[in-house]
Design an enzyme around this catalytic site. Sequence first.
Site, PDB file in Angstrom:
ATOM      1  N   ASP A   1      23.170 106.246  15.285  1.00 34.46           N
ATOM      2  CA  ASP A   1      24.003 106.101  14.099  1.00 34.46           C
ATOM      3  C   ASP A   1      25.071 107.191  14.093  1.00 34.46           C
ATOM      4  OD1 ASP A   1      24.784 104.707  11.890  1.00 34.46           O
ATOM      5  OD2 ASP A   1      23.307 105.591  10.530  1.00 34.46           O
TER       6      ASP A   1
ATOM      7  N   LYS B   1      16.660 117.048   0.596  1.00 31.65           N
ATOM      8  CA  LYS B   1      16.768 115.592   0.536  1.00 31.65           C
ATOM      9  C   LYS B   1      15.470 115.052  -0.012  1.00 31.65           C
ATOM     10  CE  LYS B   1      17.277 112.664   4.361  1.00 31.65           C
ATOM     11  NZ  LYS B   1      18.100 112.226   5.499  1.00 31.65           N
TER      12      LYS B   1
END
Length: 865
Positions: free
Chosen positions: A632, A536
Amino acid sequence: MRKMKETGWISLAARMWLLCWVVAEFDAAAALFLPVDNYLLACGSSQNVSYHGQVFVPDSQRSSVSLKTSGDDVISTSNGNAPSPVYQSLRIFSKPAFYEFDIQQPGRHWLRLYFYPLSNSEHDLTSAQFTVVTDGMVLINNFTFSNSNRSYLFKEYSLNVTSDSLAVAFIPSNNSVSFVNGIEVVSVPDELIYDQALAIPNAPFSGISVLGLETMYRLNIGGPLLTPQNDSLGRIWETDGRYLHVNSSAVKVFVDPSTVKYPEGVTVETAPRLVYSTADTMGDPNVTDLSFNITWVFSVDPSFLYLLRLHFCDIVSKALNTLLFNVYINSDIAIDGLDLSSLKGDLSVPYYKDFVSNSSNGSSTLTVSVGPNSLNEDNNNAILNGLEIMKMSNQVGSLDGLHSAKDLLPQTPSSSSRIWVILGGVSGAVVAATLAAACYCCLVVRRSKTSPHSHPWLPLPLYGNSHTISKVSTTSQRSGTASCISLASTNLGRVFTFQEIILATNKFDESLLLGVGGFGKVYKGTLEDGTKVAVKRGNPRSEQGLTEFQTEIEMLSKLRHRHLVSLIGYCDERSEMILVYEYMANGPLRSHLYGANLPPLSWKQRLEICIGAAKGLHYLHTGAAQSIIHRDVKTTNILLDDSFIAKVADFGLSKTGPALDQTHVSTAVKGSFGYLDPEYFRRQQLTEKSDVYSFGVVLMEVLCARPALNPVLPREQVNIAEWAMSWQKKGMLEQIMDPALVGKINPVSLRKYGETAEKCLAEQGVDRPSMGDVLWNLEYALQLEETSTLGDPDENSTNNIPGIQLAQLEPFDNSVTMVEGVNSGTFDDAEDAATSAVFSQLVNPRGRNVIVPYLVRVYVIIGVI
Ligand SMILES: *[C@@H]1O[C@H](CO)[C@@H](O)[C@H](O)[C@H]1NC(C)=O
Ligand SMILES: *[C@@H]1O[C@H](CO)[C@@H](O)[C@H](O)[C@H]1NC(C)=O
Ligand SMILES: *[C@@H]1O[C@H](CO)[C@@H](O)[C@H](O)[C@H]1NC(C)=O
Ligand SMILES: *[C@@H]1O[C@H](CO)[C@@H](O)[C@H](O)[C@H]1NC(C)=O
Ligand SMILES: *[C@@H]1O[C@H](CO)[C@@H](O)[C@H](O)[C@H]1NC(C)=O
Ligand SMILES: *[C@@H]1O[C@H](CO)[C@@H](O)[C@H](O)[C@H]1NC(C)=O
Ligand SMILES: *[C@@H]1O[C@H](CO)[C@@H](O)[C@H](O)[C@H]1NC(C)=O
Ligand SMILES: *[C@@H]1O[C@H](CO)[C@@H](O)[C@H](O)[C@H]1NC(C)=O
Ligand SMILES: *[C@@H]1O[C@H](CO)[C@@H](O)[C@H](O)[C@H]1NC(C)=O
Ligand SMILES: *[C@@H]1O[C@H](CO)[C@@H](O)[C@H](O)[C@H]1NC(C)=O
Ligand SMILES: *[C@@H]1O[C@H](CO)[C@@H](O)[C@H](O)[C@H]1NC(C)=O
């Protein structure tokens, strides 16, 4: 004569002129409010611009504001045809860009935006299509001047800013550009907007304080146009003539503004004297027809609710209790028999009332009327002095359309790839990165003293030679300025060199792209030893960046668990922010449920995935010294590896839970719409139970194979939590479940599952089970699916042996988890070995003694989780 009839506009105006300076002085004396935050920006301008008596400062020169662009912004100016000076310059962006304002005092702020498509040789600004969002609020969605008959656009919003900065992003759509001419961010007195109002017809409405408001109409009824110079809060009050349904129904009246007597609680900030000292009254009150009224008609978007503030001041009556009238919103009565003088015992006393309403019967008009009341036959009159109509943000935090800010930010992942790992997810709003700002400060960059014609923005060394340009706030006093932690100073997994990353990803080969998230892009990579990884790469332009980068590294490096995506290492060389994770070949759970045309998962697979995710979350909540709240939890953050083992990902928003002596963590609401715990949303108190709620949404999503929020469905179906709960309460969940599962689920298992989800979705956190209980119940549902036969008399879904679970699982749990953090790999393996061993003995107990294997299993779980 009961009242002053209009004496002709000319003479009214003349008298206003005479009164004007007296009034100005009076109001100035009363205007004690000084905005703490007061930014007036003339974008792209090189000099101060004076407009309505206020000074707009060039955006490049204002301290405590920074502009983040990809460096391709251009400015354009014109002296000629702009409607007013503030529109004479603008800044054009061809990539998403945002302004970030330091906010010294949280609370409501005006955000005023000025747009005027100046002619420009390079870009056709009239056809430019753009979107404007702030942290979590959509202000303008896909606006273009070519589809409207406006020549310029002025927008005013009132936003409750709860953090120490406000970011306003301008996003071009349709390959065009975005632009802006002027921006104001100005504090509003807290008392101006209340949390509560009366919903039409007749129900209390609360929760307004957290909503965004957009001024649609603000009228000085019966009076002249008021500009920011005439209003201590810089508001514009239009005249009302063009909104009158029947012109002759109204007659203007006015009095000397100094006769207006503000009572306690109403000030010139509520509305200036010039609003209360003018009004419309009934054109010919000498009628007996009770439906006779004065009506103002407004065009509105029927998909929103509106906050209406009606201002009254009885400037016409000669005696108390002589004026009694009705107020209507649409065709509903809003106030039946309003007697202004009896409310304050005096005449000429301002009074206002707030209402919430939508348009009239789903049409695109909203009407406000005042008319006589039948109890007052000898004085059929009515009055209205001022009217404000503000659009209220909807459930997804939008003031324009049904998309949330997150959907519109340029981080929506492309789901083109089949094996799609979205480690960044669509997580997180564009939260102002306090940490990033703090680090900028560490770098001590001083603003260039060169002339405004050279580049007023300085590139920051933090991002090397990237295009990010920014300006350092010189007056900012953020907390944590000194907290620039060097990542290298902490022990956080393997540190990769940039060269290694380049090799692993074949120089960030776009064909290896797995997904794009808010944080940046995610590539598939292969390390030298052949290990597949997901890389990432933080987008240095992402505001979300540095804080979440740090959070994620810190969280993940402390945690090792079979059901958490593990961080292999990171790279922060050359200002890169790169995270290296284990590779999850089957991508996010969501794409196996809907939207990606993948083969449907079986019920058993789904249960196993939910159990895996529940284990991951249970570990987060209980496994570390201090519990961790994910914040989340959603189907895009549950990833599947090549053998469909579920792992929880994306810790960018995670927070450590309450310390022992506290019950919750107070924090600004973050997370994803559709999954947000309503209690957290209301009270901003974060507990583990917020994750449990989100997990309940996930369970329903897994069963029904539809998104948590689907705005295109009929209203009652939009939110899966509400929709599925209504069916669960009827005991008919099978009616809305994934058609691919129909007839393939043991009803008893489904019942258990439905009850579990229902408990997770309980309104109050205290009524929700812990993640450990959820895990237990899901395992039970799996057992029921595997072992129980239809209608087995032993089977009773309410029989979940709570005694054993509570008495034995919980205490053991804590003692074991202390060992966990040290070297979890072995424990995980042990768990698998142990459970499979148990299971091999228990295969198919044919439902006779479900309880026995269950007990055994309990101890296994206790032993290893
Ligand atoms: C512009 O306005 C600001 C604030 O009013 C003032 O401090 C500054 O000196 C002005 N600059 C110029 C060039 O007039
Ligand atoms: C704006 O244009 C639309 C057509 O595009 C038209 O129907 C409408 O009446 C116009 N409105 C005004 C205020 O001119
Ligand atoms: C905005 O416009 C673009 C291009 O016209 C379109 O692709 C996109 O779907 C629109 N977005 C919304 C939220 O309406
Ligand atoms: C998108 O832009 C192109 C030209 O750039 C234009 O022809 C087209 O009409 C635009 N589409 C929308 C929906 O505005
Ligand atoms: C802003 O929102 C917070 C909660 O997020 C609330 O406590 C506060 O009262 C609100 N402020 C105003 C002025 O409405
Ligand atoms: C508003 O203020 C301006 C500037 O002070 C003044 O010229 C104008 O007359 C005022 N308007 C009214 C209605 O008083
Ligand atoms: C009503 O009055 C306003 C001014 O007060 C005027 O602009 C408008 O044209 C009038 N409308 C009609 C239908 O007479
Ligand atoms: C009201 O109407 C009545 C009869 O319709 C008439 O006698 C009276 O003079 C009117 N009053 C006013 C103030 O116009
Ligand atoms: C107001 O008057 C209009 C006619 O002018 C009528 O159609 C409407 O029903 C009246 N509204 C109310 C609330 O009485
Ligand atoms: C919005 O409109 C619908 C129907 O048009 C109505 O049922 C509902 O009560 C309205 N809501 C409010 C708050 O006025
Ligand atoms: C299940 O247990 C509950 C309470 O333990 C009982 O009320 C219910 O009748 C039982 N149902 C069946 C089918 O045995």
